[in-house]
Motif scaffolding. Sequence first.
Motif, PDB file in Angstrom:
ATOM      1  N   VAL A  15       0.855  -1.185   0.000  1.00 53.02           N
ATOM      2  CA  VAL A  15       0.000   0.000   0.000  1.00 53.02           C
ATOM      3  C   VAL A  15       0.892   1.237   0.000  1.00 53.02           C
ATOM      4  O   VAL A  15       2.087   1.162   0.295  1.00 53.02           O
ATOM      5  N   GLU A  16       0.313   2.375  -0.324  1.00 49.29           N
ATOM      6  CA  GLU A  16       1.078   3.617  -0.381  1.00 49.29           C
ATOM      7  C   GLU A  16       1.645   3.966   0.997  1.00 49.29           C
ATOM      8  O   GLU A  16       0.937   3.909   2.006  1.00 49.29           O
ATOM      9  N   HIS A  17       2.910   4.308   1.033  1.00 49.14           N
ATOM     10  CA  HIS A  17       3.562   4.704   2.278  1.00 49.14           C
ATOM     11  C   HIS A  17       3.036   6.076   2.699  1.00 49.14           C
ATOM     12  O   HIS A  17       2.790   6.934   1.839  1.00 49.14           O
ATOM     13  N   PRO A  18       2.852   6.319   3.989  1.00 49.38           N
ATOM     14  CA  PRO A  18       2.324   7.616   4.442  1.00 49.38           C
ATOM     15  C   PRO A  18       3.128   8.816   3.958  1.00 49.38           C
ATOM     16  O   PRO A  18       2.575   9.908   3.782  1.00 49.38           O
ATOM     17  N   SER A  19       4.422   8.641   3.698  1.00 40.71           N
ATOM     18  CA  SER A  19       5.254   9.755   3.259  1.00 40.71           C
ATOM     19  C   SER A  19       5.098  10.062   1.778  1.00 40.71           C
ATOM     20  O   SER A  19       5.595  11.087   1.295  1.00 40.71           O
ATOM     21  N   GLY A  20       4.428   9.176   1.036  1.00 37.90           N
ATOM     22  CA  GLY A  20       4.240   9.395  -0.386  1.00 37.90           C
ATOM     23  C   GLY A  20       5.441   9.038  -1.246  1.00 37.90           C
ATOM     24  O   GLY A  20       5.473   9.388  -2.429  1.00 37.90           O
ATOM     25  N   ILE A  21       6.414   8.300  -0.699  1.00 34.33           N
ATOM     26  CA  ILE A  21       7.626   7.982  -1.461  1.00 34.33           C
ATOM     27  C   ILE A  21       7.556   6.629  -2.147  1.00 34.33           C
ATOM     28  O   ILE A  21       8.501   6.247  -2.848  1.00 34.33           O
ATOM     29  N   GLY A  22       6.469   5.893  -1.952  1.00 40.14           N
ATOM     30  CA  GLY A  22       6.369   4.590  -2.599  1.00 40.14           C
ATOM     31  C   GLY A  22       5.368   3.693  -1.907  1.00 40.14           C
ATOM     32  O   GLY A  22       4.486   4.154  -1.180  1.00 40.14           O
ATOM     33  N   GLU A  23       5.502   2.383  -2.126  1.00 39.50           N
ATOM     34  CA  GLU A  23       4.577   1.388  -1.578  1.00 39.50           C
ATOM     35  C   GLU A  23       5.327   0.418  -0.678  1.00 39.50           C
ATOM     36  O   GLU A  23       6.436  -0.014  -1.004  1.00 39.50           O
ATOM     37  N   HIS A  24       4.685   0.074   0.439  1.00 34.81           N
ATOM     38  CA  HIS A  24       5.310  -0.836   1.395  1.00 34.81           C
ATOM     39  C   HIS A  24       4.281  -1.807   1.939  1.00 34.81           C
ATOM     40  O   HIS A  24       3.077  -1.664   1.702  1.00 34.81           O
ATOM     41  N   LEU A  25       4.753  -2.809   2.694  1.00 35.42           N
ATOM     42  CA  LEU A  25       3.869  -3.722   3.403  1.00 35.42           C
ATOM     43  C   LEU A  25       3.743  -3.226   4.839  1.00 35.42           C
ATOM     44  O   LEU A  25       4.738  -3.200   5.569  1.00 35.42           O
ATOM     45  N   PRO A  26       2.570  -2.806   5.259  1.00 36.85           N
ATOM     46  CA  PRO A  26       2.421  -2.307   6.625  1.00 36.85           C
ATOM     47  C   PRO A  26       2.570  -3.413   7.666  1.00 36.85           C
ATOM     48  O   PRO A  26       2.223  -4.572   7.419  1.00 36.85           O
TER      49      PRO A  26
ATOM     50  N   THR B   1       9.084  -3.167   4.288  1.00 33.53           N
ATOM     51  CA  THR B   1       8.101  -2.466   5.117  1.00 33.53           C
ATOM     52  C   THR B   1       8.562  -1.057   5.493  1.00 33.53           C
ATOM     53  O   THR B   1       7.774  -0.124   5.524  1.00 33.53           O
ATOM     54  N   GLU B   2       9.857  -0.885   5.789  1.00 33.95           N
ATOM     55  CA  GLU B   2      10.416   0.424   6.131  1.00 33.95           C
ATOM     56  C   GLU B   2      11.270   0.895   4.961  1.00 33.95           C
ATOM     57  O   GLU B   2      12.456   0.557   4.858  1.00 33.95           O
ATOM     58  N   LEU B   3      10.676   1.678   4.090  1.00 38.53           N
ATOM     59  CA  LEU B   3      11.299   1.999   2.813  1.00 38.53           C
ATOM     60  C   LEU B   3      12.628   2.730   2.951  1.00 38.53           C
ATOM     61  O   LEU B   3      13.510   2.588   2.111  1.00 38.53           O
ATOM     62  N   SER B   4      12.794   3.517   3.990  1.00 39.31           N
ATOM     63  CA  SER B   4      14.003   4.330   4.118  1.00 39.31           C
ATOM     64  C   SER B   4      15.073   3.699   5.000  1.00 39.31           C
ATOM     65  O   SER B   4      16.100   4.329   5.263  1.00 39.31           O
ATOM     66  N   ALA B   5      14.889   2.473   5.438  1.00 33.84           N
ATOM     67  CA  ALA B   5      15.864   1.843   6.340  1.00 33.84           C
ATOM     68  C   ALA B   5      17.189   1.602   5.638  1.00 33.84           C
ATOM     69  O   ALA B   5      17.228   1.117   4.505  1.00 33.84           O
ATOM     70  N   GLN B   6      18.285   1.940   6.307  1.00 36.41           N
ATOM     71  CA  GLN B   6      19.615   1.602   5.808  1.00 36.41           C
ATOM     72  C   GLN B   6      19.968   0.184   6.247  1.00 36.41           C
ATOM     73  O   GLN B   6      19.195  -0.483   6.948  1.00 36.41           O
TER      74      GLN B   6
END
Length: 350
Positions: free
Chosen positions: A258-269, A288-293
């Motif tokens: 689904v769309e990530h709350p930040s609007g940067i893409g789609e993730h699995l909540p 699930t955490e699109l920005s995780a390093q």
Amino acid sequence: MTQQPADGYDVVVIGGGAAGLSGALMLARARRSVAVIDAGTPRNAPAEGVHGLLGHDGVPPAELLERGRAEVGGYGGHLVSGQVESVTRQASASAPPGEVPGFVVTLADGRTVEARRLLVATGLVDELPQVPGLRERWGRDVVHCPYCHGWEVRDRAIGVLACGPMAVHQALLFRQWSADVTLFTHTLPSPAGQEAEQLAARGIPVVEGEVSGLEIVADRLAGVRLADGTVVGRQVVAVASRLVARAAFLAPLGLRPVEHPSGIGEHLPADATGRTDVPGLWVAGNVTELSAQVGGAAAAGAGAAAQINADLIAEETRRAVAAHRDRAPFSAATEARVSELVTGNARHGL
């Protein structure tokens, strides 16, 4: 070295990156039977090194993964090469009443693996703007994350390609690493109001017009070419890709990105532990955490694995309690009968 999968495992980990291998390591050390199914397409493969990972800064991505695979294998974990095609539930009759049915993982080559629990750590795909040259130079002099690449491109002429709502934010971030940053609006409107003021205050010029390609000289990025033919000299291009979780194979379970709350893409909540709405299925890392390093993804994988192990322990304890209760009446009756026989024998001198 990869292995053929066994028929069933306590846990199957789908994805062999930092999150998946970290989770598998934790589970294998917990004496769980675990298999890692890896398609062998890590997102960070083009990068020269992993940065910001304490104790491993600059290590080549392939080397880090090879170390992780060796550690998982050293504790008895299985490493399976393959592309997962779909995941379905086992027949409900195969699970005792009140327990979560397991899963059947089907690979693209037809192999199947059964699992009591799943950890999905398949990461994401970077969807780049349709600008010639971006994909070919991705991870070299076309970058996305200042925390991953900022030090390596410090003090260079950086062009930020606007392609989403975070473009101005990205330009302001890269300004921390270089005083020569230019924002290219590409197909988006020119920044206005507070954003325009912020860019001006930080000395970041804005170039309007669609970008048609990159100027390459001697296999090095030399500039950004506009649709009108103008070339603006740049040594690095930063672009915020659209981030999309690799999770199409979970559709049979009703779990879709689904769309990530930040609007940067789609993730699995998922919740803070990685637990999804599908009983028995956890997620970790960029899926699930699109920005995780890398460090954050690895930590999330270990944390989810601990939760999975605790969930299995709870299930096994429920089974043990039920079995104990079933045996208890018989044991008590048997003990009473034995006591009676012993007393009777004693009275008769036997």
